[in-house]
Design an enzyme around this catalytic site. Structure first.
Site, PDB file in Angstrom:
ATOM      1  N   ASP A 154       0.861  -1.184   0.000  1.00  0.00           N
ATOM      2  CA  ASP A 154       0.000   0.000   0.000  1.00  0.00           C
ATOM      3  C   ASP A 154       0.898   1.234   0.000  1.00  0.00           C
ATOM      4  O   ASP A 154       1.989   1.231   0.590  1.00  0.00           O
ATOM      5  CB  ASP A 154      -0.902   0.014   1.223  1.00  0.00           C
ATOM      6  N   ASP A 168      -7.116  -1.353  -4.641  1.00  0.00           N
ATOM      7  CA  ASP A 168      -8.220  -0.992  -3.748  1.00  0.00           C
ATOM      8  C   ASP A 168      -9.108   0.077  -4.378  1.00  0.00           C
ATOM      9  O   ASP A 168     -10.338   0.034  -4.274  1.00  0.00           O
ATOM     10  CB  ASP A 168      -7.674  -0.483  -2.409  1.00  0.00           C
TER      11      ASP A 168
END
Length: 200
Positions: A154, A168
């Protein structure tokens, strides 16, 4: 002699016209006859193209971040947005970080269900391949990382929200489009059946 396109048939003293492919006779509009909504070759090509593009974009950005920033390093971009290299073993936004195997199984099951749904309903709305393509592409990209590495990378950090990645983002955008698409596809049908005089 029966006409090649239609024939007139006496029924209780009245003449009714039977149309090819109609559900009953001329009193039933041809437009409401049942038709297959199964995905055709064009829908599958579009779905796969969107999914591949989403997956490749996600994998590329993760590779760049992981190769340029050490774990937990960050670079400010603009306003609250920064590129922050973190690892996440859970699902989107850090949820279920301690249940990697469960997340892998659930993600794989969700992808299989989406493919089954698309095979049956791919022609329900023209933007359905885009919506499911984004969701499937993002889901598969994160799934590959979890199986291969045990975590996903991330890097998009807004400070007030847990860090996330492009996969995402694609999943959230795809789900939003999907919900809007399904509602929009059902509204004309509901209006038709709820209109005054629709019921006999």
């Amino acid at each position: 002699m029966d006409a090649p396109v239609h024939r007139l048939q006496a029924a209780g003293g009245a003449l009714t016209e039977r149309l090819p492919g109609a559900t009953s006779d001329a009193l039933t509009p041809f437009s409401v006859a049942e038709r297959s909504l199964a995905a055709g070759p064009a829908q599958w090509v579009f779905l796969v193209s969107v999914a591949l593009a989403a997956g490749l974009a996600d994998q590329l950005t993760k590779h760049v971040v992981a190769s340029q920033l050490q774990l937990d390093d960050s670079v400010k971009v603009i306003g609250p947005l920064s590129i922050h290299h973190v690892q996440n073993s859970g699902i989107a936004f850090g949820l279920f970080a301690s249940a990697t195997l469960v997340v892998i199984v659930l993600t794989a099951a969700a992808v299989v269900w989406m493919l089954w749904f698309f095979a049956r309903s791919g022609q329900r709305h023209p933007v359905l391949p885009v919506a499911l393509g984004l969701v499937i592409g993002g889901s598969v990209s994160n799934l590959i990382d979890r199986v291969r590495l045990g975590h996903v990378t991330d890097f998009l950090d807004l400070r007030w929200w847990p860090a996330f990645n492009l996969a995402d983002t694609f999943i959230c955008v795809g789900v939003g489009i999907l919900l809007f698409t399904l509602v929009a596809a059902d509204r004309p049908r509901l209006r038709r059946f709820d209109a005054p005089g629709a019921r006999s």
